[in-house]
Design a protein around this motif. Structure first.
Motif, PDB file in Angstrom:
ATOM      1  N   GLU A  33     -66.523  -3.721  75.008  1.00 47.60           N
ATOM      2  CA  GLU A  33     -67.103  -3.568  76.333  1.00 47.60           C
ATOM      3  C   GLU A  33     -68.406  -2.780  76.256  1.00 47.60           C
ATOM      4  N   ALA A  34     -68.397  -1.685  75.480  1.00 40.01           N
ATOM      5  CA  ALA A  34     -69.593  -0.856  75.383  1.00 40.01           C
ATOM      6  C   ALA A  34     -70.752  -1.639  74.773  1.00 40.01           C
ATOM      7  N   GLU A  35     -70.459  -2.438  73.730  1.00 35.78           N
ATOM      8  CA  GLU A  35     -71.505  -3.239  73.109  1.00 35.78           C
ATOM      9  C   GLU A  35     -72.023  -4.293  74.076  1.00 35.78           C
ATOM     10  N   ALA A  36     -71.099  -4.917  74.831  1.00 31.80           N
ATOM     11  CA  ALA A  36     -71.501  -5.980  75.752  1.00 31.80           C
ATOM     12  C   ALA A  36     -72.357  -5.440  76.885  1.00 31.80           C
ATOM     13  N   HIS A  37     -72.039  -4.245  77.359  1.00 27.66           N
ATOM     14  CA  HIS A  37     -72.750  -3.680  78.504  1.00 27.66           C
ATOM     15  C   HIS A  37     -73.971  -2.874  78.103  1.00 27.66           C
ATOM     16  N   GLY A  38     -74.124  -2.627  76.811  1.00 29.88           N
ATOM     17  CA  GLY A  38     -75.238  -1.800  76.396  1.00 29.88           C
ATOM     18  C   GLY A  38     -75.043  -0.338  76.741  1.00 29.88           C
ATOM     19  N   VAL A  39     -73.813   0.078  76.959  1.00 32.39           N
ATOM     20  CA  VAL A  39     -73.538   1.474  77.324  1.00 32.39           C
ATOM     21  C   VAL A  39     -73.588   2.342  76.063  1.00 32.39           C
ATOM     22  N   ASP A  40     -74.369   3.404  76.109  1.00 31.46           N
ATOM     23  CA  ASP A  40     -74.531   4.245  74.926  1.00 31.46           C
ATOM     24  C   ASP A  40     -73.633   5.475  74.958  1.00 31.46           C
ATOM     25  N   GLY A  41     -72.782   5.566  75.963  1.00 26.33           N
ATOM     26  CA  GLY A  41     -71.873   6.702  76.044  1.00 26.33           C
ATOM     27  C   GLY A  41     -72.483   7.941  76.658  1.00 26.33           C
ATOM     28  N   TYR A  43     -73.442   9.015  79.723  1.00 28.93           N
ATOM     29  CA  TYR A  43     -73.450   8.925  81.181  1.00 28.93           C
ATOM     30  C   TYR A  43     -74.182  10.126  81.774  1.00 28.93           C
ATOM     31  N   LYS A  44     -74.921   9.874  82.851  1.00 23.02           N
ATOM     32  CA  LYS A  44     -75.573  10.954  83.574  1.00 23.02           C
ATOM     33  C   LYS A  44     -74.680  11.490  84.695  1.00 23.02           C
ATOM     34  N   ASN A  45     -73.713  10.682  85.140  1.00 27.57           N
ATOM     35  CA  ASN A  45     -72.784  11.117  86.188  1.00 27.57           C
ATOM     36  C   ASN A  45     -71.523  10.282  86.102  1.00 27.57           C
ATOM     37  N   ASP A  46     -70.434  10.790  86.641  1.00 27.78           N
ATOM     38  CA  ASP A  46     -69.176  10.054  86.590  1.00 27.78           C
ATOM     39  C   ASP A  46     -68.660   9.684  87.979  1.00 27.78           C
ATOM     40  N   LYS A  47     -69.474   9.871  89.005  1.00 30.87           N
ATOM     41  CA  LYS A  47     -69.092   9.455  90.358  1.00 30.87           C
ATOM     42  C   LYS A  47     -70.338   8.922  91.079  1.00 30.87           C
ATOM     43  N   PRO A  48     -70.829   7.781  90.603  1.00 29.39           N
ATOM     44  CA  PRO A  48     -72.108   7.265  91.097  1.00 29.39           C
ATOM     45  C   PRO A  48     -72.096   6.923  92.575  1.00 29.39           C
ATOM     46  N   LEU A  49     -73.257   7.105  93.187  1.00 24.52           N
ATOM     47  CA  LEU A  49     -73.478   6.724  94.573  1.00 24.52           C
ATOM     48  C   LEU A  49     -74.241   5.391  94.579  1.00 24.52           C
ATOM     49  N   ILE A  50     -73.740   4.444  95.337  1.00 19.89           N
ATOM     50  CA  ILE A  50     -74.350   3.114  95.403  1.00 19.89           C
ATOM     51  C   ILE A  50     -74.857   2.872  96.819  1.00 19.89           C
ATOM     52  N   GLY A  51     -76.164   2.682  96.952  1.00 23.87           N
ATOM     53  CA  GLY A  51     -76.736   2.372  98.244  1.00 23.87           C
ATOM     54  C   GLY A  51     -76.522   0.909  98.604  1.00 23.87           C
ATOM     55  N   ILE A  52     -76.213   0.640  99.868  1.00 23.49           N
ATOM     56  CA  ILE A  52     -76.079  -0.734 100.363  1.00 23.49           C
ATOM     57  C   ILE A  52     -77.087  -0.910 101.492  1.00 23.49           C
ATOM     58  N   LEU A  53     -77.988  -1.857 101.332  1.00 26.26           N
ATOM     59  CA  LEU A  53     -78.999  -2.091 102.354  1.00 26.26           C
ATOM     60  C   LEU A  53     -78.353  -2.754 103.562  1.00 26.26           C
ATOM     61  N   THR A  54     -78.434  -2.093 104.711  1.00 33.72           N
ATOM     62  CA  THR A  54     -77.824  -2.647 105.923  1.00 33.72           C
ATOM     63  C   THR A  54     -78.602  -3.876 106.381  1.00 33.72           C
ATOM     64  N   GLN A  55     -77.950  -4.682 107.238  1.00 34.79           N
ATOM     65  CA  GLN A  55     -78.585  -5.864 107.801  1.00 34.79           C
ATOM     66  C   GLN A  55     -78.544  -5.804 109.322  1.00 34.79           C
ATOM     67  N   VAL A 290     -68.873  -3.572  85.552  1.00 36.67           N
ATOM     68  CA  VAL A 290     -70.151  -3.670  84.846  1.00 36.67           C
ATOM     69  C   VAL A 290     -71.255  -2.985  85.640  1.00 36.67           C
ATOM     70  N   PHE A 291     -71.318  -3.293  86.935  1.00 36.75           N
ATOM     71  CA  PHE A 291     -72.388  -2.746  87.769  1.00 36.75           C
ATOM     72  C   PHE A 291     -72.269  -1.232  87.921  1.00 36.75           C
ATOM     73  N   VAL A 292     -71.100  -0.759  88.313  1.00 35.69           N
ATOM     74  CA  VAL A 292     -70.925   0.672  88.558  1.00 35.69           C
ATOM     75  C   VAL A 292     -71.044   1.457  87.249  1.00 35.69           C
ATOM     76  N   ASP A 293     -70.607   0.864  86.145  1.00 31.76           N
ATOM     77  CA  ASP A 293     -70.736   1.556  84.871  1.00 31.76           C
ATOM     78  C   ASP A 293     -72.206   1.721  84.492  1.00 31.76           C
ATOM     79  N   THR A 294     -73.022   0.738  84.824  1.00 35.55           N
ATOM     80  CA  THR A 294     -74.458   0.879  84.601  1.00 35.55           C
ATOM     81  C   THR A 294     -75.028   2.005  85.464  1.00 35.55           C
ATOM     82  N   ALA A 295     -74.525   2.109  86.693  1.00 35.96           N
ATOM     83  CA  ALA A 295     -74.999   3.158  87.600  1.00 35.96           C
ATOM     84  C   ALA A 295     -74.639   4.554  87.092  1.00 35.96           C
ATOM     85  N   ARG A 296     -73.617   4.667  86.265  1.00 39.04           N
ATOM     86  CA  ARG A 296     -73.262   5.970  85.704  1.00 39.04           C
ATOM     87  C   ARG A 296     -74.348   6.498  84.774  1.00 39.04           C
ATOM     88  N   ARG A 297     -75.245   5.646  84.355  1.00 40.57           N
ATOM     89  CA  ARG A 297     -76.323   6.062  83.457  1.00 40.57           C
ATOM     90  C   ARG A 297     -77.545   6.552  84.234  1.00 40.57           C
TER      91      ARG A 297
END
Length: 379
Positions: A33-41, A43-55, A290-297
């Protein structure tokens, strides 16, 4: 007594013996999984905040909305949602951008003309994300359905009426025809082989398509900037055989785009076509991870803990909107919805004592004496 003790002892022995093998299997899976996602271990945070653009919505108790399915999808992968109002000032947009660790451009029915305020706000966030990634500051963007189209409109800088074609894909559970690039992609490189086979199986149809328009593969050649920017991970055909790109990844930035809806199988039940099988849910969970794990970086963070608490979508109460059609007539009406900036202050959710509990229907009270243009139930 002996008969009971011996089986228990044998069971304990079997568990002990099996533990090392299981541990190796999990370690191998984590490595892949780490190789596939390019995750280098790192992490900058372990509880990422994800913005959602309202409509925007025109016939609902608020100025804009977010479908709760996207919020739950983020939470399932360990993230927290932050609404980003598309009509916020530039200063507010940038403050929120510097506070969150990734952004979702969700599906919906918003017009995406180049001069639409929604697109203008999205372009600012998209530009800042590109600049951040160029500077080594990891910042992912996810686009679903309309968001898929929006990412391509921003990249090509052409009208969606030129870029897209009509497709017969509303309420269409279908397949993904994975390309040769899929095994090395971030989205599908780490998925289990049996799920990769199942997303392409027309006997299962575990991916949910729900759109009027699509982007044909030949348009990556017509607008060369798209072919240079994105890798096609999958294509899909609509009911009459028209092919369109269904999954894409940016070659340079952690920008992911699905014309289909991975957030629907676990969290949306109002539309009969949505698949709810275990396989459909597992695919959804994989992509969220995959997405949220990227956001942890991402190293972005709010100015203070107090500001972080104010930003979270938990300050807004969700409505069970499947009961009533309170927004524009929509093939994509969410089961549950968050509304923002009500014309009459905060929307009454049946919790403020303004009327008897037991009914949270909007019918007869949202329009304040005006005739409701359409109060039809969602399918």
């Amino acid at each position: 007594m002996v008969n009971k003790v011996v089986p228990l002892a044998l069971l304990a022995l079997l568990c002990i013996c099996a533990a090392p093998a299981t541990g190796r299997q999990l370690l191998d899976a984590d490595t892949l999984e780490a190789e596939a996602h390019g995750v280098d271990g790192k992490y900058k945070n372990d509880k990422p905040l994800i913005g959602i653009l309202t409509q925007a919505c025109h016939f609902c108790p608020g100025r804009s909305y977010v479908a709760a399915g996207f919020v739950k999808w983020i939470e399932a992968a360990g993230g927290r949602a932050v609404p980003i109002r598309f009509y916020a000032s530039d200063n507010e947009l940038h403050r929120l951008f510097k506070s969150v660790n990734g952004i979702i451009f969700p599906g919906g029915l918003t017009d995406i003309w180049l001069d639409n305020p929604y697109v203008i706000a999205a372009r600012k966030l998209w530009t800042w994300a590109r600049e951040a990634n160029d500077a080594g500051d990891v910042f992912p963007i996810w686009g679903t359905c309309l968001g898929f189209q929006l990412l391509h409109v921003l990249e090509a800088n052409v009208s969606f009426t030129e870029l897209l074609i009509r497709t017969d894909s509303v309420g269409h559970a279908s397949t993904l025809d994975l390309t040769e690039a899929a095994p090395s992609s971030a989205l599908f490189g780490g998925i289990s082989p049996h799920l990769a086979r199942k997303v392409a199986d027309p006997a299962l149809n575990i991916t949910m398509e729900n759109h009027y328009f699509g982007l044909p593969p030949e348009h990556y050649r017509r607008w060369g900037v798209l072919g240079e920017a994105f890798t096609v991970v999958s294509t899909t055909r609509d009911r009459v055989g028209v092919e369109y790109i269904s999954t894409a990844e940016h070659r340079r930035y952690p920008f992911f785009a699905t014309q289909w809806h991975p957030e629907k199988p676990p969290y949306e039940f109002g539309m009969k076509a949505i698949p709810h099988s275990l396989d459909a849910v597992l695919v959804s969970q994989h992509l969220a991870n995959v997405f949220v794990d990227t956001a942890r970086r991402s190293g972005h963070e709010p100015e203070s803990h107090e500001e972080e608490l104010v930003m979270l979508i938990y300050n807004t109460k969700p409505y069970f909107t499947l009961k009533d059609s309170v927004m524009d007539r929509s093939y994509d009406g969410p089961d549950m919805t968050y509304f923002f900036d009500s014309k009459d202050d905060a929307p009454d959710n049946g919790l403020r004592g303004a009327e008897p509990r037991g009914s949270t229907s909007f019918a007869g009270r949202v329009y304040r004496g005006q005739e409701a243009p359409h109060l039809t139930a969602w399918a």
